[in-house]
Design a protein around this motif. Structure first.
Motif, mmCIF file in Angstrom:
data_model
loop_
_atom_site.group_PDB
_atom_site.id
_atom_site.type_symbol
_atom_site.label_atom_id
_atom_site.label_comp_id
_atom_site.label_asym_id
_atom_site.label_seq_id
_atom_site.Cartn_x
_atom_site.Cartn_y
_atom_site.Cartn_z
ATOM 1 N N ASN A 676 43.681 69.505 19.333
ATOM 2 C CA ASN A 676 42.660 68.727 20.056
ATOM 3 C C ASN A 676 41.853 69.589 21.020
ATOM 4 O O ASN A 676 41.310 69.080 22.003
ATOM 5 N N GLU A 822 41.609 55.021 23.991
ATOM 6 C CA GLU A 822 43.053 55.048 23.787
ATOM 7 C C GLU A 822 43.492 54.004 22.770
ATOM 8 O O GLU A 822 44.682 53.696 22.656
ATOM 9 N N ASN A 843 43.935 59.867 17.411
ATOM 10 C CA ASN A 843 45.245 60.440 17.689
ATOM 11 C C ASN A 843 45.215 61.001 19.113
ATOM 12 O O ASN A 843 44.476 61.924 19.417
ATOM 13 N N GLN A 845 47.717 62.252 21.024
ATOM 14 C CA GLN A 845 48.450 63.504 21.199
ATOM 15 C C GLN A 845 48.105 64.475 20.075
ATOM 16 O O GLN A 845 47.850 64.063 18.938
ATOM 17 N N PRO A 850 52.778 68.759 20.043
ATOM 18 C CA PRO A 850 52.167 67.930 21.102
ATOM 19 C C PRO A 850 52.677 68.241 22.507
ATOM 20 O O PRO A 850 51.936 68.078 23.476
ATOM 21 N N ALA A 851 53.895 68.716 22.638
ATOM 22 C CA ALA A 851 54.437 69.032 23.963
ATOM 23 C C ALA A 851 54.080 70.439 24.428
ATOM 24 O O ALA A 851 54.366 70.809 25.568
#
Length: 857
Positions: A676, A822, A843, A845, A850-851
């Motif tokens: 992203n 969202e 999407n 995340q 993603p973390a």
């Protein structure tokens, strides 16, 4: 003639008169236009006079829409007729590829509020009966096209400006431009010297010469352009009588021709492949109301196709052939704005579509001069988009190419060959030997992807997934699973130093500056709180910082940096350009690889994520950032060009045990989608605020006062109206390219209700000429024709996207109303790709890591 004025506009064509009018309308009535001969003595008087709103750049299209809207107001104010003929126009497609192009243009028009329509060849023939519709597969109708009187329109701008207090001085060539220590310009003319705070180069055919007066070589070239006028045709008169209207304009891509009615005949113009520059080195000052010798043989191939496609014109007698010079920039867009390195020297030239763009150019430039900002996203026209590599010979080659392709389709994966290579790194021959398909990145040859050995390294151009698809996927997977290396010389690189360096950067950037040996990511805003930059910054020492950013924005950003520099000499800034180059290694084995190349501890504990170090890599002195645009574990390694080959070969040799691969720019951009990550001039542009751009965590409102902070704080307090999102698209063989409309279902959602379409819609302008953007279209049903279908509405637009090979998803980034940003429900959104609406889902995340654990190691 006055001896002192606020601004002098040089050049009395349609652009100069528009700039003069808009400056006066904005309140600068103490302005003067100086023309060497009479008004319209350059290109304006012999122009075909066509106008339209469609443009490949949506932001330029908005300014063209403003230009067309302005004409009636201009007539009323000036009392001068522009002889407007709003006939509408048709673009004809003779192949499926050209029809795909029209589908893209039609979709783009949806969120611009344009009322275009895809029609059949038979429907087109009903509006222009001279055509043989069997030569075509489809067409697009645009009602906001037409033609006008070039001379009358130019004089309307001039008279309107004079009514507001502006002065026009004719028959007065400018001989010299000099600048005083206080920044005041001396405009030396045959009739005397005028002192001015500002000078605007609207020189048209003589823009190069006006630039050379201040040591500036503008990338502009005049080309011979021909159109013919037929004798009166009874068929035209009969059509007018039977229908009660004028014939529409027609653009034929295959024939590279355009046509429209002219009195009782037809005007037919060409953009022929065998194009010819005019005065490629120097423009003669004594050229005036003259035409060039026609060359019917040069345009014969276009005419042959044209007469086949439009047999009704073939037998008409030719009354006159007009051949006159028009100026072009290398990409065909205008050169507008303040020139980096000069004080109060402005350009508005290379406006080849002066009667489509002249009003918008005048408005943007007057806003810029009076208010400090153009009020629009004008990057596509900004003079700083070209670097020093845009030399006279480069310009001449590129303009020829652009002219000959004026009506050609530019595919998203198409790299044009003229004037290349302009700049190369020490690895250029190595990359070519490894079968790299090279691309042009701000004049620099950059590897895009690597073709298998034994195959031709060449893109098959397409709007669909092409021959690079499989190989980019292999590069991505090998990098994600082990390690890859790519060249990153096409980043911008700067050094900011001096005792005031940190305070300077804190004043410019939204994020806090890093501690010594650390990095930060930070946006940069203008005074209005809009995004004008996105950087990685390293603190190398107490009074020395390194900055990396977008290569295409180097002169754009230098212009801003210089404007903000303190006058006490406490800050120095240096742009490296290609005197500093780089390589990036990324992937889970990149740390192991780096450890083999250095004599230092690069473990996660010793060399953390977002650390900066100066160290020898492969024996060469380098700067190393522990960061990667892939979003994976990775490093950026920067070195002087003399060391690049040494470092690269050391990386390849040490990486052999890990199965290292070379990957190109397209693989890098694919991987950034999986995280992203936004890109500059796509997701992050001067029309978005930092919170609209989802740059919240890099915008520290609580830190010191920075440029644009008050506006950013207001945006934060009120909540952004738009929001950048990432979306998974159920694509079918074709991914988004940018500028596609995003559709949403109407009705109550978990996060709000959509009643009307959001976005730019038809551009709306207030009494000052500034564009007004509201959170929803509020002008009734008539303003949203073409962007409403049943229960669906166009609510946003795609900024970029493509296929993310590791997560095996088609992804898009774009802007939607913040109330929907969202909403990740299935079935809520669709994105229009090549005329087909494909299901899409937000999407929230990133799909990869993603973390953020992998990049932190």
């Amino acid at each position: 003639m006055k001896s002192h004025v606020k601004a002098v506009v040089i050049g009395g064509g349609v652009v100069g008169c528009s700039v003069l009018y808009h400056l006066a309308r904005a309140g600068w009535t103490d302005v003067m236009l100086i023309e060497r001969s009479e008004l319209t003595s350059g290109s304006s008087w012999h122009a075909a006079g066509g106008f339209h709103t469609l443009n490949g750049d949506p932001n330029v299209a908005k300014l063209q829409a403003y230009t067309v809207q302005l004409y009636k107001e201009l007539e009323e104010l000036s009392g001068q007729s522009c002889s407007l003929h709003l006939t509408g126009g048709i673009m004809m497609a003779d192949t499926p590829e050209r029809m795909d192009f029209l589908r893209l243009a039609h979709a783009k028009g949806r969120y611009l509020g344009m009322d275009t329509e895809l029609i059949t060849p038979s429907e087109a023939k009903a509006m222009f009966p001279f055509m043989d519709e069997t030569n075509f597969v489809g067409a697009m109708w645009d009602p906001v096209e037409g033609h006008l009187d070039p001379s009358g329109t130019t004089h309307a701008y001039a008279k309107a400006a004079q009514k507001l207090g502006a002065q026009i001085v004719l028959r007065n060539p400018v001989k010299e431009l000099t600048q005083e220590v206080d920044g005041t310009w001396n405009v030396v003319t045959e009739q005397g010297t005028v002192k001015a705070e500002h000078v605007v180069n609207c020189g048209g055919l003589w823009a190069r010469e006006i630039g050379r007066m201040v040591g500036l070589e503008l990338p502009v070239l005049a080309m011979e352009h021909m159109y013919l006028l037929t004798e009166p045709m009874p068929e035209v008169e009969e059509f007018n009588k039977s229908t009660g209207r004028e014939m529409v304009g027609v653009l034929d891509f295959k024939g590279e021709i355009y046509t429209r009615q002219e009195r009782n005949g037809i005007l037919l113009g060409t953009y022929e492949k065998a194009c010819k520059p005019w005065s490629p080195v120097n423009t003669p000052w004594d050229f005036g109301h003259e035409l060039l010798q026609p060359d019917i043989d040069r345009i014969a191939p276009s005419l042959e196709i044209g007469f086949k496609h439009f047999p009704g014109i073939a037998n008409a007698g030719i009354k006159q052939i007009i051949n006159g010079p028009f100026t072009f920039a290398p990409d065909g867009n205008p050169l507008v704005g303040p020139v980096q390195g000069l004080t109060n020297y402005w350009t508005a030239c290379a406006v080849m579509a002066g009667f489509s763009q002249g009003g918008g150019v005048g408005l943007a430039l007057s806003n810029w001069m009076v208010n400090g900002d153009p009020g629009f996203d004008v990057w596509g026209m900004d003079v700083t988009r070209y670097g020093e590599w845009a030399s006279l010979r480069y310009t001449n080659a590129k303009v020829r190419e652009n002219y000959s392709r004026r009506f050609s389709i530019r595919f998203p994966n198409e790299e044009l060959p003229a004037a290349r290579p302009a700049q190369t790194t020490p690895l250029y021959d190595t990359m070519v030997a490894q079968n790299a398909v090279m691309g042009d990145s701000w004049g620099l040859e950059t590897p895009l992807w690597f073709a298998p050995q034994g195959t031709e390294p060449k893109d098959i151009v397409s709007f669909h997934r092409s021959n690079d698809f499989e190989h980019i996927g292999n590069e991505v997977r090998a990098t994600r699973e082990s390690v890859g290396v790519t060249e990153i010389a096409n980043f911008a690189k700067y050094e900011v130093s001096g005792p005031g360096a940190e305070n300077f950067l804190n004043r410019l950037m939204t994020n806090r500056m890093p501690k010594t040996g650390r990095l930060v990511l930070t946006p940069m805003l203008n005074e209005f709180g809009k995004l004008i930059g996105d950087f990685t910054i390293a603190k190398c020492a107490e009074d020395r910082f390194m900055i990396w950013g977008s290569s295409a924005a180097q002169k754009y950003h230098m212009r801003w940096f210089e404007k903000q520099l303190p006058k006490d000499g406490s800050v120095r800034i240096h742009r490296f350009d290609q005197t500093l180059v780089g390589l990036s290694i990324a992937g889970p084995r990149s740390q192991d690889l780096l450890a083999k190349l250095v004599d230092a501890d690069v473990s996660t504990k010793a060399f953390r994520f977002m650390d900066f170090r100066e160290m020898a890599v492969g024996g060469a002195p380098c700067m190393v950032n522990r960061i990667s645009y892939t979003g994976d574990l990775g490093y950026e390694i920067w070195m002087a060009p003399a060391y690049q080959r040494l470092v690269y070969h050391a990386i390849k040799e040490a990486g052999e045990e890990f199965g290292i691969v070379d990957f190109g720019m397209r693989a890098l951009l694919s991987m950034r989608l999986e995280k992203n990550f936004p890109t500059w001039f796509r997701e992050l542009r001067p029309i978005y605020g930092p919170f609209e751009g989802s740059m919240d965590r890099f915008t520290r409102l609580e830190k010191n006062d920075f440029v644009g902070r008050d506006a950013a704080a207001k945006e934060h307090a009120e909540g952004p109206k738009l929001r950048r999102v990432s979306m998974v698209v159920e694509a079918n063989g074709a991914d988004v390219m940018g500028d596609e409309p995003i559709w949403a279902k109407v009705g109550a959602t978990d996060h709000g209700t959509i009643d009307k379409p959001h976005g730019y819609g038809a551009p709306r302008f207030d009494e000052t000429g500034a564009e007004t953007r509201t959170s929803e279209a509020d002008e009734g049903a008539s303003s949203i024709r073409g962007i409403v279908e049943g229960e669906w509405r166009v609510v946003g637009w795609v900024t970029s996207g493509g296929y993310a090979h590791y997560v095996q998803k088609s992804l898009a980034q774009g802007y939607v109303p913040a109330a929907l940003a969202e909403n990740d429900n299935e079935g809520m959104f669709e994105i229009e790709i090549l005329g087909h609406r494909r299901p899409a889902r937000i999407n929230i995340q990133p799909l990869f890591d993603p973390a953020g654990e992998k990049m932190r190691g």
